[in-house]
Scaffold this motif. Structure first.
Motif, mmCIF file in Angstrom:
data_model
loop_
_atom_site.group_PDB
_atom_site.id
_atom_site.type_symbol
_atom_site.label_atom_id
_atom_site.label_comp_id
_atom_site.label_asym_id
_atom_site.label_seq_id
_atom_site.Cartn_x
_atom_site.Cartn_y
_atom_site.Cartn_z
ATOM 1 N N MET B 307 23.018 39.941 53.425
ATOM 2 C CA MET B 307 24.080 41.110 53.251
ATOM 3 C C MET B 307 25.501 40.814 53.000
ATOM 4 O O MET B 307 26.413 42.012 51.891
ATOM 5 N N THR B 308 25.920 39.974 52.989
ATOM 6 C CA THR B 308 27.084 39.113 52.222
ATOM 7 C C THR B 308 26.658 39.480 50.558
ATOM 8 O O THR B 308 28.067 39.547 49.997
ATOM 9 N N LEU B 309 25.659 38.582 49.953
ATOM 10 C CA LEU B 309 25.439 38.649 48.613
ATOM 11 C C LEU B 309 25.180 39.939 48.510
ATOM 12 O O LEU B 309 26.067 40.629 47.284
ATOM 13 N N ILE B 310 25.040 40.831 49.076
ATOM 14 C CA ILE B 310 24.445 43.228 48.813
ATOM 15 C C ILE B 310 26.304 43.295 48.874
ATOM 16 O O ILE B 310 26.343 44.091 47.453
ATOM 17 N N THR B 311 27.276 42.903 49.733
ATOM 18 C CA THR B 311 28.400 43.444 49.775
ATOM 19 C C THR B 311 29.157 43.424 48.332
ATOM 20 O O THR B 311 29.800 43.719 47.435
ATOM 21 N N VAL B 312 29.007 41.483 48.453
ATOM 22 C CA VAL B 312 29.639 41.684 47.216
ATOM 23 C C VAL B 312 29.417 41.864 45.410
ATOM 24 O O VAL B 312 30.442 41.973 44.453
ATOM 25 N N LEU B 313 28.158 41.510 45.760
ATOM 26 C CA LEU B 313 27.815 42.403 44.526
ATOM 27 C C LEU B 313 27.744 43.773 43.684
ATOM 28 O O LEU B 313 28.648 44.259 42.819
ATOM 29 N N SER B 314 27.664 44.737 45.352
ATOM 30 C CA SER B 314 28.345 45.917 45.362
ATOM 31 C C SER B 314 29.576 46.516 45.284
ATOM 32 O O SER B 314 30.162 46.691 43.911
ATOM 33 N N LEU B 315 30.410 45.200 45.382
ATOM 34 C CA LEU B 315 32.196 45.060 44.777
ATOM 35 C C LEU B 315 32.572 44.554 44.005
ATOM 36 O O LEU B 315 33.011 45.390 43.275
ATOM 37 N N PHE B 316 31.228 43.602 43.228
ATOM 38 C CA PHE B 316 31.926 43.486 41.888
ATOM 39 C C PHE B 316 31.514 44.524 40.656
ATOM 40 O O PHE B 316 31.666 44.531 39.833
ATOM 41 N N GLY B 317 30.162 45.288 41.133
ATOM 42 C CA GLY B 317 29.192 46.106 40.602
ATOM 43 C C GLY B 317 31.405 47.575 40.704
ATOM 44 O O GLY B 317 31.410 47.754 38.903
ATOM 45 N N ALA B 318 31.211 48.005 41.778
ATOM 46 C CA ALA B 318 32.402 48.488 41.677
ATOM 47 C C ALA B 318 34.229 48.116 40.338
ATOM 48 O O ALA B 318 34.584 48.529 39.925
ATOM 49 N N THR B 319 34.155 46.258 41.238
ATOM 50 C CA THR B 319 34.872 46.096 40.270
ATOM 51 C C THR B 319 34.997 46.711 38.318
ATOM 52 O O THR B 319 35.649 47.187 37.836
ATOM 53 N N ILE B 403 38.795 47.066 49.046
ATOM 54 C CA ILE B 403 38.957 48.473 48.175
ATOM 55 C C ILE B 403 40.260 47.900 47.340
ATOM 56 O O ILE B 403 40.479 48.198 46.097
ATOM 57 N N ILE B 404 41.403 47.446 48.131
ATOM 58 C CA ILE B 404 42.863 47.684 47.334
ATOM 59 C C ILE B 404 42.229 46.297 46.858
ATOM 60 O O ILE B 404 42.959 46.423 45.020
ATOM 61 N N ALA B 405 41.736 45.397 46.810
ATOM 62 C CA ALA B 405 41.433 44.230 45.793
ATOM 63 C C ALA B 405 40.450 44.566 44.373
ATOM 64 O O ALA B 405 40.839 44.163 43.313
ATOM 65 N N VAL B 406 39.632 45.074 44.926
ATOM 66 C CA VAL B 406 38.616 46.305 43.621
ATOM 67 C C VAL B 406 39.500 46.807 42.822
ATOM 68 O O VAL B 406 39.426 46.507 41.520
ATOM 69 N N THR B 407 40.317 47.642 43.654
ATOM 70 C CA THR B 407 40.976 48.671 42.090
ATOM 71 C C THR B 407 41.965 47.695 41.246
ATOM 72 O O THR B 407 41.453 47.848 40.931
ATOM 73 N N LEU B 408 42.488 47.091 42.208
ATOM 74 C CA LEU B 408 43.589 46.315 41.552
ATOM 75 C C LEU B 408 43.053 45.320 40.845
ATOM 76 O O LEU B 408 43.520 45.224 39.645
ATOM 77 N N VAL B 409 42.312 44.368 41.242
ATOM 78 C CA VAL B 409 41.582 43.776 39.979
ATOM 79 C C VAL B 409 40.412 44.471 38.775
ATOM 80 O O VAL B 409 40.717 44.058 37.697
ATOM 81 N N GLY B 410 40.045 46.070 39.358
ATOM 82 C CA GLY B 410 39.276 46.757 38.563
ATOM 83 C C GLY B 410 40.518 47.040 36.972
ATOM 84 O O GLY B 410 40.310 47.433 36.378
#
Ligand SMILES: Nc1ncnc2c1ncn2[C@@H]1O[C@H](COP(=O)(O)OP(=O)(O)OP(=O)(O)O)[C@@H](O)[C@H]1O
Ligand SMILES: [Mg+2]
Lengths: 225, 431
Positions: B307-319, B403-410
């Motif tokens: 589940m951690t991996l899925i989370t990381v991957l999905s956030l990576f994809g979102a980024t 999400i804040i991190a993802v948005t900022l990095v993205g």
């Protein structure tokens, strides 16, 4: 008359191309100068350097006795928004803001937006009744006048206009020139780039550029207020 | 003015903004679902693992019948007891060596400073001797091992050698409510009898027991007046995993064939141990406590990793998605943004404008994603773990931060582009 602006041995080099080649020029306070020359002679390049939107490859820009050629980009931005009003050849307006809001944007980034003042500026260019129109609802001449209102809203010492009448018909050209005369009478310095001899002949002084060099710099004897 | 401009962007670039919001929502929903499931179900299973220190309970037969009939645990109905003497029989059965610990657990309702509490009497580190057919069996056993997960927050674990029988351990929650500290003396009243108990320690168990007061078996027996009787015995035994034979036997041992019976009897299945306990103590009913085996714990760990991996991957994809969308959005608007700079906006101000727009979009997307993800978590919780997932504030917080991190990095590539944007190049285009 005291100097407002001094370019000292300015060069701008793009690879092999010397867009400006060791140019020196002085603009006095309250003076109206026309810069003329063929396409590609470096007029816009010079405007950008004066307007702090670009840096010279070498040479100094002295504005109000201060050398600004070494300043940081942020300082240059602050400097430019305090002292200089820009008018472009194309009427660059933000198309989802109406006329008065477009003027207020310049106030916003300068100090505080003030609708009353912005409306007064539009009144000066004869557009008070068009204040709530979007750029798409304005004619080219009207859009250019909004740009001028935006350029003068923060009471700059210098107006830089690059081909301000290039896309205008004669009637609108005259309106714009009238506004320039009015600004000149109020003591604002003007540097106007133009192809058009008629526009050039409205100025006090005419500077000709060719291949990045000043080829002539003459007082205009036909100048009238 | 600022918000007028932000609004203008939304009006004009709503498709792009919608796409950013959807991207964020997807990322946020997966992160929310995974985090909620991980935090909640993980906790639940761990709690169960902890709670069931014992895997067999022995209760009087009559009570077993009643609670099976009515499917309730009702203290008032309980009238039958097992004699304390009989507990020694546990050391005599075939699988006695597989029984690691056992202890009588007598609970009763008592009054502590005027409030009704559950009082439990048990053994702590009890030394037991049992004579049968000339053999002496002995064993040290009790809660010290059966409650190995207890966290002693104050004082110490009750020690039968060291402390008198009128000592008690108080659950951390009860202690907090009644302001009880270790070293205090509390008055406990039960069926008209009163006793002063010295509190030797406060424990934290992580379950209902945090509201209980524990004392020695003798003390509880005196208070409740039940004599040398036990209401329940908790047994912890090492067992073999159930297989087909065990399942068959659990239904009814008498249906097994002779060979099967022998094999079953001589294998340490929970059911055969229970069966033997009942043989040794006929008036008792022994039953297995559902316990999550180690292997399940491992599966849980692996599931959490997945589940951690899925989370990381999905956030990576979102980024990546956000990065693309924001960059193309800024590119589309390069003229407008350059104009703002020409009019006097600094890099910081333009960045602030763009980031505000993206952040608003992100927040809306994240909020939608959170609720979507929470619904998703329920589906996972029910179908995989057959347990409802509680909304976790922790998960919400982590999702917001992520999400804040993802948005900022993205947004970094777009912001770098924006910084390099030269008004002179964009606006005077067509030299
Ligand atoms: N960013 C750039 N990179 C490379 N060359 C450039 C760049 N900007 C301008 N130039 C070159 O510098 C020269 C001077 O350009 P500039 O825009 O100043 O001419 P101009 O006098 O304004 O012409 P026009 O009247 O057509 O607007 C041109 O030859 C142009 O191609
Ligand atoms: Mg040009």
């Amino acid at each position: 008359m005291s100097k407002l602006l001094e370019l000292k041995n300015i060069s701008k080099i793009y690879g092999e191309l010397h867009a400006l080649d060791n140019v020196s020029l002085t603009v006095d306070k309250g003076e109206w100068i026309a810069i003329m020359g063929p396409s590609g002679s470096g007029k816009s390049t010079m405007m950008n350097i004066i307007g702090c939107m670009d840096k010279a490859t070498s040479g100094q820009v002295i504005f109000d006795g201060k050398d600004i050629s070494k300043e940081s980009r942020r300082k240059l931005t602050e400097f430019h928004r305090d002292k200089i009003g820009l008018v472009f050849q194309q009427f660059h307006l933000i198309n989802y803001l109406n006329a008065v809001e477009n003027v207020m944007v310049a106030q916003y980034y300068h100090s505080m937006p003030d609708e009353k003042e912005a409306l007064e500026a539009l009144e000066r260019v004869g557009l008070k009744d068009r204040a709530k129109h979007l750029p798409s609802q304005l004619s080219g001449g009207e859009q250019q006048r909004v740009c001028i209102a935006r350029a003068i809203i923060n009471s700059p010492e210098l107006i830089l206009a690059d081909e301000p009448t290039g896309n205008l018909d004669e009637a609108n050209e005259n309106i714009v020139l009238d506004i320039f005369h009015q600004l000149h009478r109020e003591g604002t310095s003007l540097v106007v780039v133009t192809h058009d001899d008629e526009v050039g002949l409205e100025a006090q002084r005419i500077v000709r550029l060719e291949h990045g060099k000043i080829t002539s710099d003459k007082k205009n004897d036909n100048f009238h207020e | 003015m600022f918000f007028r401009m932000v609004r203008g962007t939304f009006a004009r670039q709503w498709k792009k903004m919608l796409m950013i919001a959807v991207t964020v929502a997807l990322g946020a929903s997966i992160a929310t679902a995974m985090l909620n499931v991980m935090l909640d179900v993980g906790d639940k299973i761990n709690e169960e693992l902890k709670t069931y220190g014992s895997n067999i309970t022995v209760i009087p037969q009559s009570e077993a019948v009643i609670s099976k009939l009515y499917d309730v645990e009702n203290n008032d109905v309980q009238t039958e007891y097992i004699e304390e003497e009989k507990i020694g029989e546990l050391m005599t059965i075939f699988w006695a060596n597989n029984i690691t610990d056992f202890a009588p657990v007598n609970d009763t309702l008592a009054e502590l400073n005027g409030t009704e509490v559950t009082l439990v009497g048990s053994w702590f580190d009890h030394h037991l001797e049992f004579k049968k057919k000339g053999t002496v069996y002995q064993r040290d056993t009790g809660l010290t091992n059966l409650r190995s997960w207890w966290d002693i927050t104050e004082g110490e674990m009750l020690d039968e050698q060291k402390h008198s029988e009128n000592c008690a351990m108080v659950g951390v929650q009860l202690a907090a409510e009644q302001n009880i500290r270790s070293g205090d003396t509390v008055t406990v009243e039960c069926s008209g009898r009163t006793k002063q108990l010295e509190v030797v320690g406060i424990f934290e168990s992580g379950d209902d027991e945090d509201n209980y007061i524990y004392t020695t078996l003798d003390c509880e027996q005196e208070l409740s007046g039940c004599g040398d009787m036990m209401k329940k015995v908790e047994v912890s035994a090492i067992t073999s995993p159930d297989d087909e034979l065990a399942v068959k036997a659990a239904r009814n041992p008498s249906l097994l064939s002779g060979d099967e019976y022998d094999l079953w009897y001589c294998t340490a299945y929970v059911s055969s141990i229970c069966f033997q306990i009942q043989e040794a103590i006929p008036e008792a009913s022994a039953s297995a406590v559902r316990q999550i085996a180690d292997s399940e714990g491992k599966i849980l760990e692996k599931t959490q990793l997945l589940m951690t991996l899925i989370t990381v991957l999905s956030l990576f994809g979102a980024t990546l998605g956000i990065s693309n969308l924001v960059t193309s959005g800024v590119m589309e608007r390069s003229q407008e943004l350059a104009l703002l700079k020409a009019v006097g906006a600094t890099n910081g101000e333009v960045t602030l404008l763009v980031l505000t727009e993206i952040m608003i979009t992100s927040v809306i997307g994240a909020a939608a994603g959170y609720f979507l993800g929470f619904a998703f978590a329920q589906v996972i919780g029910q179908s995989v773990f057959s347990s409802a997932v509680e909304m976790s504030g922790m998960a919400a917080f982590i999702v917001i931060v992520l999400i804040i991190a993802v948005t900022l990095v993205g947004s970094i590539p777009a912001i770098r582009m924006l910084m390099r944007l030269r008004p002179s190049e964009v606006l005077h285009g067509g030299h």
